[in-house]
Write a protein that holds these residues in place. Structure first.
Motif, PDB file in Angstrom:
ATOM      1  N   ILE A   7       0.832  -1.206   0.000  1.00  0.00           N
ATOM      2  CA  ILE A   7       0.000   0.000   0.000  1.00  0.00           C
ATOM      3  C   ILE A   7       0.864   1.251   0.000  1.00  0.00           C
ATOM      4  CG2 ILE A   7      -0.290   0.340   2.501  1.00  0.00           C
ATOM      5  CD1 ILE A   7      -2.976   0.673  -0.254  1.00  0.00           C
ATOM      6  N   VAL A   8       2.051   1.195   0.626  1.00  0.00           N
ATOM      7  CA  VAL A   8       2.981   2.327   0.564  1.00  0.00           C
ATOM      8  C   VAL A   8       3.440   2.541  -0.876  1.00  0.00           C
ATOM      9  CG1 VAL A   8       5.250   3.179   1.257  1.00  0.00           C
ATOM     10  CG2 VAL A   8       3.771   2.123   2.952  1.00  0.00           C
ATOM     11  N   LEU A   9       3.839   1.462  -1.535  1.00  0.00           N
ATOM     12  CA  LEU A   9       4.291   1.563  -2.926  1.00  0.00           C
ATOM     13  C   LEU A   9       3.173   2.059  -3.838  1.00  0.00           C
ATOM     14  CD1 LEU A   9       6.475  -1.639  -3.488  1.00  0.00           C
ATOM     15  CD2 LEU A   9       7.229   0.712  -3.135  1.00  0.00           C
ATOM     16  N   THR A  10       1.947   1.602  -3.581  1.00  0.00           N
ATOM     17  CA  THR A  10       0.811   2.031  -4.400  1.00  0.00           C
ATOM     18  C   THR A  10       0.563   3.530  -4.241  1.00  0.00           C
ATOM     19  OG1 THR A  10      -0.223  -0.149  -4.190  1.00  0.00           O
ATOM     20  CG2 THR A  10      -1.648   1.689  -4.838  1.00  0.00           C
ATOM     21  N   GLY A  11       0.547   3.992  -2.999  1.00  0.00           N
ATOM     22  CA  GLY A  11       0.364   5.424  -2.766  1.00  0.00           C
ATOM     23  C   GLY A  11       1.463   6.247  -3.407  1.00  0.00           C
ATOM     24  N   MET A  12       2.704   5.775  -3.291  1.00  0.00           N
ATOM     25  CA  MET A  12       3.832   6.476  -3.899  1.00  0.00           C
ATOM     26  C   MET A  12       3.683   6.546  -5.411  1.00  0.00           C
ATOM     27  SD  MET A  12       7.102   4.969  -1.746  1.00  0.00           S
ATOM     28  CE  MET A  12       8.239   5.613  -2.987  1.00  0.00           C
ATOM     29  N   ILE A  63     -14.935   7.829   2.228  1.00  0.00           N
ATOM     30  CA  ILE A  63     -15.086   6.529   1.589  1.00  0.00           C
ATOM     31  C   ILE A  63     -15.403   5.456   2.620  1.00  0.00           C
ATOM     32  CG2 ILE A  63     -13.861   4.728   0.311  1.00  0.00           C
ATOM     33  CD1 ILE A  63     -12.351   6.974  -1.103  1.00  0.00           C
ATOM     34  N   ASP A  64     -14.781   5.564   3.788  1.00  0.00           N
ATOM     35  CA  ASP A  64     -15.035   4.610   4.865  1.00  0.00           C
ATOM     36  C   ASP A  64     -16.525   4.600   5.222  1.00  0.00           C
ATOM     37  OD1 ASP A  64     -14.119   2.665   6.546  1.00  0.00           O
ATOM     38  OD2 ASP A  64     -13.598   4.034   8.173  1.00  0.00           O
ATOM     39  N   TRP A  65     -17.135   5.773   5.258  1.00  0.00           N
ATOM     40  CA  TRP A  65     -18.565   5.874   5.551  1.00  0.00           C
ATOM     41  C   TRP A  65     -19.392   5.322   4.392  1.00  0.00           C
ATOM     42  CZ3 TRP A  65     -22.541   8.516   3.118  1.00  0.00           C
ATOM     43  CH2 TRP A  65     -23.752   8.570   3.824  1.00  0.00           C
ATOM     44  N   ALA A 133     -11.425   9.165  -6.283  1.00  0.00           N
ATOM     45  CA  ALA A 133     -11.562   8.135  -7.314  1.00  0.00           C
ATOM     46  C   ALA A 133     -10.559   7.010  -7.105  1.00  0.00           C
ATOM     47  CB  ALA A 133     -11.385   8.759  -8.699  1.00  0.00           C
ATOM     48  N   TRP A 134      -9.296   7.372  -6.877  1.00  0.00           N
ATOM     49  CA  TRP A 134      -8.271   6.346  -6.699  1.00  0.00           C
ATOM     50  C   TRP A 134      -8.509   5.520  -5.441  1.00  0.00           C
ATOM     51  CZ3 TRP A 134      -5.328   3.896  -9.803  1.00  0.00           C
ATOM     52  CH2 TRP A 134      -4.807   4.505 -10.942  1.00  0.00           C
ATOM     53  N   SER A 135      -8.868   6.165  -4.360  1.00  0.00           N
ATOM     54  CA  SER A 135      -9.101   5.433  -3.112  1.00  0.00           C
ATOM     55  C   SER A 135     -10.309   4.514  -3.242  1.00  0.00           C
ATOM     56  CB  SER A 135      -9.299   6.415  -1.951  1.00  0.00           C
ATOM     57  OG  SER A 135      -8.131   7.196  -1.755  1.00  0.00           O
ATOM     58  N   SER A 136     -11.363   4.977  -3.941  1.00  0.00           N
ATOM     59  CA  SER A 136     -12.524   4.117  -4.187  1.00  0.00           C
ATOM     60  C   SER A 136     -12.116   2.883  -4.967  1.00  0.00           C
ATOM     61  CB  SER A 136     -13.604   4.885  -4.954  1.00  0.00           C
ATOM     62  OG  SER A 136     -14.082   5.974  -4.208  1.00  0.00           O
ATOM     63  N   TYR A 137     -11.277   3.088  -5.965  1.00  0.00           N
ATOM     64  CA  TYR A 137     -10.807   1.964  -6.784  1.00  0.00           C
ATOM     65  C   TYR A 137     -10.010   0.973  -5.944  1.00  0.00           C
ATOM     66  CZ  TYR A 137      -8.058  -0.595 -10.229  1.00  0.00           C
ATOM     67  OH  TYR A 137      -7.457  -1.589 -10.951  1.00  0.00           O
ATOM     68  N   LEU A 138      -9.108   1.471  -5.102  1.00  0.00           N
ATOM     69  CA  LEU A 138      -8.282   0.591  -4.269  1.00  0.00           C
ATOM     70  C   LEU A 138      -9.137  -0.172  -3.252  1.00  0.00           C
ATOM     71  CD1 LEU A 138      -5.159   2.870  -3.668  1.00  0.00           C
ATOM     72  CD2 LEU A 138      -5.413   0.986  -5.280  1.00  0.00           C
ATOM     73  N   LEU A 143      -7.322  -3.759  -2.110  1.00  0.00           N
ATOM     74  CA  LEU A 143      -5.944  -3.411  -1.784  1.00  0.00           C
ATOM     75  C   LEU A 143      -5.905  -2.469  -0.579  1.00  0.00           C
ATOM     76  CD1 LEU A 143      -2.981  -3.724  -2.562  1.00  0.00           C
ATOM     77  CD2 LEU A 143      -3.258  -1.807  -4.147  1.00  0.00           C
ATOM     78  N   LEU A 144      -6.907  -1.614  -0.491  1.00  0.00           N
ATOM     79  CA  LEU A 144      -7.041  -0.698   0.639  1.00  0.00           C
ATOM     80  C   LEU A 144      -8.242  -1.125   1.450  1.00  0.00           C
ATOM     81  CD1 LEU A 144      -5.853   1.882   1.912  1.00  0.00           C
ATOM     82  CD2 LEU A 144      -7.417   3.207   0.488  1.00  0.00           C
ATOM     83  N   LYS A 145      -8.067  -1.203   2.766  1.00  0.00           N
ATOM     84  CA  LYS A 145      -9.137  -1.642   3.651  1.00  0.00           C
ATOM     85  C   LYS A 145      -9.331  -0.621   4.766  1.00  0.00           C
ATOM     86  CE  LYS A 145      -7.671  -6.379   2.722  1.00  0.00           C
ATOM     87  NZ  LYS A 145      -7.038  -7.596   3.273  1.00  0.00           N
ATOM     88  N   SER A 146     -10.454  -0.750   5.444  1.00  0.00           N
ATOM     89  CA  SER A 146     -10.761   0.165   6.538  1.00  0.00           C
ATOM     90  C   SER A 146      -9.905  -0.185   7.749  1.00  0.00           C
ATOM     91  CB  SER A 146     -12.252   0.088   6.888  1.00  0.00           C
ATOM     92  OG  SER A 146     -12.575   1.034   7.874  1.00  0.00           O
TER      93      SER A 146
END
Length: 209
Positions: A7-12, A63-65, A133-138, A143-146
């Motif tokens: 997730i660090v690499l993805t954000g970068m 997005i969490d909500w 948009a990107w966070s919704s996709y992840l 790949l990204l979780k709450s």
């Protein structure tokens, strides 16, 4: 590869790529490095990255909500397709035009460059839909979780990616001033392809349900 490292690499990666196309922020960082010095330009970049971290954290909270409301989240997934497609088409259209060099923004004042970076980044509204948009996709690809730790690592990766991208312009300095018109077309093509590919993948996932 652990989820945390990934997730660090993805954000970068997303942040680095998203910060490369010409805009007021990277052009200003480059102009500060050329007209003043690299240290001030780096402080400007840190200010930009700090505001971006705040915007991303706000978008993640939203997005969490939304994820707790399944129907709304499905609409957000579909919206991400249109946002990615629009960004991709805009980049491809930009590749058809020669990139005009932009003048430095408000460099004649005595405002500390860190504060200048904070201010210019704060009034850049494009960051909010971009990261939403990107966070919704992840989230949609799991790949990204709450998870608070994942959120913090994701945001840290984003800050590193943004700062690194701006440092490309800072270190390139006067050389990039001469070369930027020639290189921008290829960069816009690359960014456009990445966005359109992401839109296609997201649409495919939605249609496969």
């Amino acid at each position: 590869m652990s989820d945390y490292f990934l997730i660090v690499l993805t954000g970068m990666g997303i942040s680095f790529l998203g910060s490369l196309p010409l805009g007021n922020l990277n052009i200003t960082a480059m102009q500060i490095a050329v007209a003043e010095n690299r240290r001030r330009a780096v402080w400007f970049a840190i200010g930009v990255a700090l505001v971006e971290m705040i915007y991303v954290r706000i978008s993640l909270k939203g997005i969490d909500w939304i994820m707790l409301h399944k129907t709304l989240f499905q609409y957000m997934e579909l919206a991400a397709v249109f946002i990615f497609a629009a960004l991709g088409l805009a980049s491809l259209l930009a590749a058809r035009r020669s990139a005009d060099q932009q003048k430095p923004v408000v460099l004649t004042n005595k405002l500390p460059r860190f504060l200048l970076g904070l201010g210019m980044s704060a009034v850049n509204p494009a960051q909010i839909p971009f990261w939403f948009a990107w966070s919704s996709y992840l989230f949609s690809v799991k790949l990204l979780k709450s998870d608070g730790r994942l959120f913090n690592l994701y945001i840290t990766g984003i800050a590193i990616g943004t700062t690194a991208a701006l440092c490309v312009f800072i270190i390139g300095g006067s050389w990039m001033v001469r070369k930027i018109n020639a290189s921008q077309r290829g960069l816009n093509l690359l960014v456009g392809i990445v966005f359109l590919l992401s839109a296609a993948i997201q649409l495919y996932k939605i249609l496969q349900r």
